[in-house]
Design a protein around this motif. Sequence first.
Motif, PDB file in Angstrom:
ATOM      1  N   PHE A 125       1.290  35.633 -14.090  1.00 35.15           N
ATOM      2  CA  PHE A 125       2.542  36.532 -14.342  1.00 35.15           C
ATOM      3  C   PHE A 125       3.182  35.996 -15.661  1.00 35.15           C
ATOM      4  O   PHE A 125       3.697  36.622 -16.493  1.00 35.15           O
ATOM      5  N   TYR A 126       3.330  34.744 -16.013  1.00 38.87           N
ATOM      6  CA  TYR A 126       3.675  34.115 -17.105  1.00 38.87           C
ATOM      7  C   TYR A 126       2.976  34.490 -18.392  1.00 38.87           C
ATOM      8  O   TYR A 126       3.648  34.572 -19.489  1.00 38.87           O
ATOM      9  N   TYR A 180      11.301  42.535 -19.940  1.00 42.60           N
ATOM     10  CA  TYR A 180      11.052  40.982 -20.177  1.00 42.60           C
ATOM     11  C   TYR A 180      12.533  40.525 -19.372  1.00 42.60           C
ATOM     12  O   TYR A 180      12.084  39.421 -18.618  1.00 42.60           O
ATOM     13  N   LEU A 181      13.679  41.080 -19.526  1.00 42.51           N
ATOM     14  CA  LEU A 181      14.818  40.345 -18.479  1.00 42.51           C
ATOM     15  C   LEU A 181      14.461  40.089 -17.253  1.00 42.51           C
ATOM     16  O   LEU A 181      14.951  39.123 -16.579  1.00 42.51           O
ATOM     17  N   SER A 182      14.168  41.287 -16.708  1.00 43.23           N
ATOM     18  CA  SER A 182      13.841  41.199 -15.161  1.00 43.23           C
ATOM     19  C   SER A 182      12.776  40.241 -14.676  1.00 43.23           C
ATOM     20  O   SER A 182      12.630  39.591 -13.823  1.00 43.23           O
ATOM     21  N   GLY A 183      11.732  40.164 -15.737  1.00 42.53           N
ATOM     22  CA  GLY A 183      10.538  39.336 -15.580  1.00 42.53           C
ATOM     23  C   GLY A 183      11.179  38.002 -15.541  1.00 42.53           C
ATOM     24  O   GLY A 183      10.759  36.856 -14.690  1.00 42.53           O
ATOM     25  N   ILE A 184      12.007  37.476 -16.614  1.00 42.83           N
ATOM     26  CA  ILE A 184      12.622  36.204 -16.698  1.00 42.83           C
ATOM     27  C   ILE A 184      13.381  35.919 -15.315  1.00 42.83           C
ATOM     28  O   ILE A 184      13.445  34.969 -14.649  1.00 42.83           O
ATOM     29  N   GLU A 185      14.145  36.833 -14.869  1.00 50.40           N
ATOM     30  CA  GLU A 185      14.894  36.642 -13.534  1.00 50.40           C
ATOM     31  C   GLU A 185      13.981  36.306 -12.293  1.00 50.40           C
ATOM     32  O   GLU A 185      14.265  35.383 -11.571  1.00 50.40           O
ATOM     33  N   ASN A 186      12.815  37.266 -12.365  1.00 48.90           N
ATOM     34  CA  ASN A 186      11.862  37.006 -11.300  1.00 48.90           C
ATOM     35  C   ASN A 186      11.277  35.323 -11.266  1.00 48.90           C
ATOM     36  O   ASN A 186      10.866  34.781 -10.187  1.00 48.90           O
ATOM     37  N   GLY A 192      11.370  32.594  -8.790  1.00 47.45           N
ATOM     38  CA  GLY A 192      10.137  32.017  -8.294  1.00 47.45           C
ATOM     39  C   GLY A 192      10.079  30.519  -8.408  1.00 47.45           C
ATOM     40  O   GLY A 192       9.602  29.782  -7.539  1.00 47.45           O
ATOM     41  N   GLU A 193      10.592  30.106  -9.365  1.00 50.15           N
ATOM     42  CA  GLU A 193      10.570  28.526  -9.771  1.00 50.15           C
ATOM     43  C   GLU A 193      11.455  27.861  -8.569  1.00 50.15           C
ATOM     44  O   GLU A 193      11.140  26.680  -8.100  1.00 50.15           O
ATOM     45  N   LEU A 194      12.483  28.372  -8.161  1.00 47.17           N
ATOM     46  CA  LEU A 194      13.504  27.759  -7.342  1.00 47.17           C
ATOM     47  C   LEU A 194      12.835  27.684  -5.699  1.00 47.17           C
ATOM     48  O   LEU A 194      13.044  26.870  -4.925  1.00 47.17           O
ATOM     49  N   LYS A 195      12.112  28.771  -5.563  1.00 47.28           N
ATOM     50  CA  LYS A 195      11.690  28.937  -4.210  1.00 47.28           C
ATOM     51  C   LYS A 195      10.238  27.924  -4.060  1.00 47.28           C
ATOM     52  O   LYS A 195      10.088  27.356  -3.114  1.00 47.28           O
ATOM     53  N   ALA A 196       9.566  27.781  -5.155  1.00 48.14           N
ATOM     54  CA  ALA A 196       8.450  26.792  -5.254  1.00 48.14           C
ATOM     55  C   ALA A 196       9.046  25.658  -5.076  1.00 48.14           C
ATOM     56  O   ALA A 196       8.447  24.758  -4.418  1.00 48.14           O
ATOM     57  N   PHE A 197      10.244  25.244  -5.538  1.00 53.45           N
ATOM     58  CA  PHE A 197      10.858  23.746  -5.514  1.00 53.45           C
ATOM     59  C   PHE A 197      11.353  23.631  -3.816  1.00 53.45           C
ATOM     60  O   PHE A 197      10.739  22.699  -3.402  1.00 53.45           O
ATOM     61  N   HIS A 235      11.424  24.137 -15.186  1.00 56.75           N
ATOM     62  CA  HIS A 235      11.092  25.363 -15.570  1.00 56.75           C
ATOM     63  C   HIS A 235      12.242  26.591 -15.368  1.00 56.75           C
ATOM     64  O   HIS A 235      12.681  27.453 -15.929  1.00 56.75           O
ATOM     65  N   ALA A 236      12.913  26.227 -14.074  1.00 56.60           N
ATOM     66  CA  ALA A 236      14.169  27.054 -13.703  1.00 56.60           C
ATOM     67  C   ALA A 236      15.195  26.976 -14.758  1.00 56.60           C
ATOM     68  O   ALA A 236      15.850  27.926 -15.241  1.00 56.60           O
ATOM     69  N   SER A 237      15.481  25.723 -15.325  1.00 50.15           N
ATOM     70  CA  SER A 237      16.415  25.572 -16.331  1.00 50.15           C
ATOM     71  C   SER A 237      16.173  26.360 -17.667  1.00 50.15           C
ATOM     72  O   SER A 237      16.745  26.954 -18.333  1.00 50.15           O
ATOM     73  N   TYR A 238      14.844  26.272 -18.129  1.00 47.94           N
ATOM     74  CA  TYR A 238      14.376  26.961 -19.224  1.00 47.94           C
ATOM     75  C   TYR A 238      14.412  28.487 -18.960  1.00 47.94           C
ATOM     76  O   TYR A 238      15.015  29.299 -19.772  1.00 47.94           O
ATOM     77  N   TYR A 239      14.164  29.000 -17.757  1.00 40.97           N
ATOM     78  CA  TYR A 239      14.266  30.392 -17.597  1.00 40.97           C
ATOM     79  C   TYR A 239      15.775  30.844 -17.542  1.00 40.97           C
ATOM     80  O   TYR A 239      16.081  32.028 -17.980  1.00 40.97           O
ATOM     81  N   ASN A 240      16.463  29.954 -17.021  1.00 39.33           N
ATOM     82  CA  ASN A 240      18.109  30.194 -16.911  1.00 39.33           C
ATOM     83  C   ASN A 240      18.423  30.314 -18.503  1.00 39.33           C
ATOM     84  O   ASN A 240      19.335  31.347 -18.797  1.00 39.33           O
ATOM     85  N   TRP A 241      18.158  29.525 -19.432  1.00 36.32           N
ATOM     86  CA  TRP A 241      18.407  29.601 -20.868  1.00 36.32           C
ATOM     87  C   TRP A 241      17.852  31.005 -21.246  1.00 36.32           C
ATOM     88  O   TRP A 241      18.470  31.733 -22.108  1.00 36.32           O
ATOM     89  N   LEU A 242      16.666  31.215 -21.069  1.00 30.80           N
ATOM     90  CA  LEU A 242      16.120  32.594 -21.679  1.00 30.80           C
ATOM     91  C   LEU A 242      16.768  33.851 -21.186  1.00 30.80           C
ATOM     92  O   LEU A 242      17.015  34.615 -21.883  1.00 30.80           O
ATOM     93  N   TYR A 243      16.997  33.660 -19.867  1.00 26.79           N
ATOM     94  CA  TYR A 243      18.059  34.829 -19.219  1.00 26.79           C
ATOM     95  C   TYR A 243      19.185  35.160 -20.059  1.00 26.79           C
ATOM     96  O   TYR A 243      19.678  36.250 -20.456  1.00 26.79           O
ATOM     97  N   THR A 244      19.936  33.773 -20.242  1.00 27.78           N
ATOM     98  CA  THR A 244      21.388  33.855 -20.585  1.00 27.78           C
ATOM     99  C   THR A 244      21.032  34.274 -22.240  1.00 27.78           C
ATOM    100  O   THR A 244      21.895  35.165 -22.652  1.00 27.78           O
ATOM    101  N   LYS A 245      20.111  33.915 -22.781  1.00 28.82           N
ATOM    102  CA  LYS A 245      19.915  33.992 -24.453  1.00 28.82           C
ATOM    103  C   LYS A 245      19.615  35.565 -24.670  1.00 28.82           C
ATOM    104  O   LYS A 245      20.118  36.105 -25.455  1.00 28.82           O
TER     105      LYS A 245
END
Length: 158
Positions: free
Chosen positions: A44-45, A102-108, A112-117, A145-155
């Motif tokens: 996916f990534y 891209y944006l919906s992929g980042i959200e997914n 996904g990272e939070l669910k894996a945790f 990873h969740a933090s990075y994806y949060n940054w990417l989503y916000t950006k």
Amino acid sequence: MYYTLQAPTYVPYQDYLGHFARSEDMVLNLILQSIAGERNDELFYQELIRLAPTEKEKEVITGIRDDERKHNQMFRNIYTQLTGTSPTEIEAMEPVEHVSDYLSGIENALFGELKAFEKYRTLYLNIRPVYRNMIFEIMTDEIKHASYYNWLYTKNNR
């Protein structure tokens, strides 16, 4: 007027427990799920890397993808040590999503990272103590990873 917050009682994430009565069976099942999940995430990534708009974003997602590969190998090693046999080729649990937005992929990816945790927390609490440091490393990577994806989503959601 003041409101008091009450901390929730911890209950292991039930979706992963299934019908397993013995902890060892549950642990092995979670590890097999995790091997498949990490492989699925890697694929996916790879799609997200292709869609990333900047080199910096590609670098961030590439680092996350590489961590997923590392986690897959770690889970395979744990499984082999616990059972004395290596896991057979495990197919991804679900078909790999093809990302067109891209944006919906980042959200997914973020969710996904939070669910894996959550899954790995249950694994951490039930696995033999000798393996907990490895699971802890994987768990902290997932939060990173969740933090990075949060940054990417916000950006990208301005």
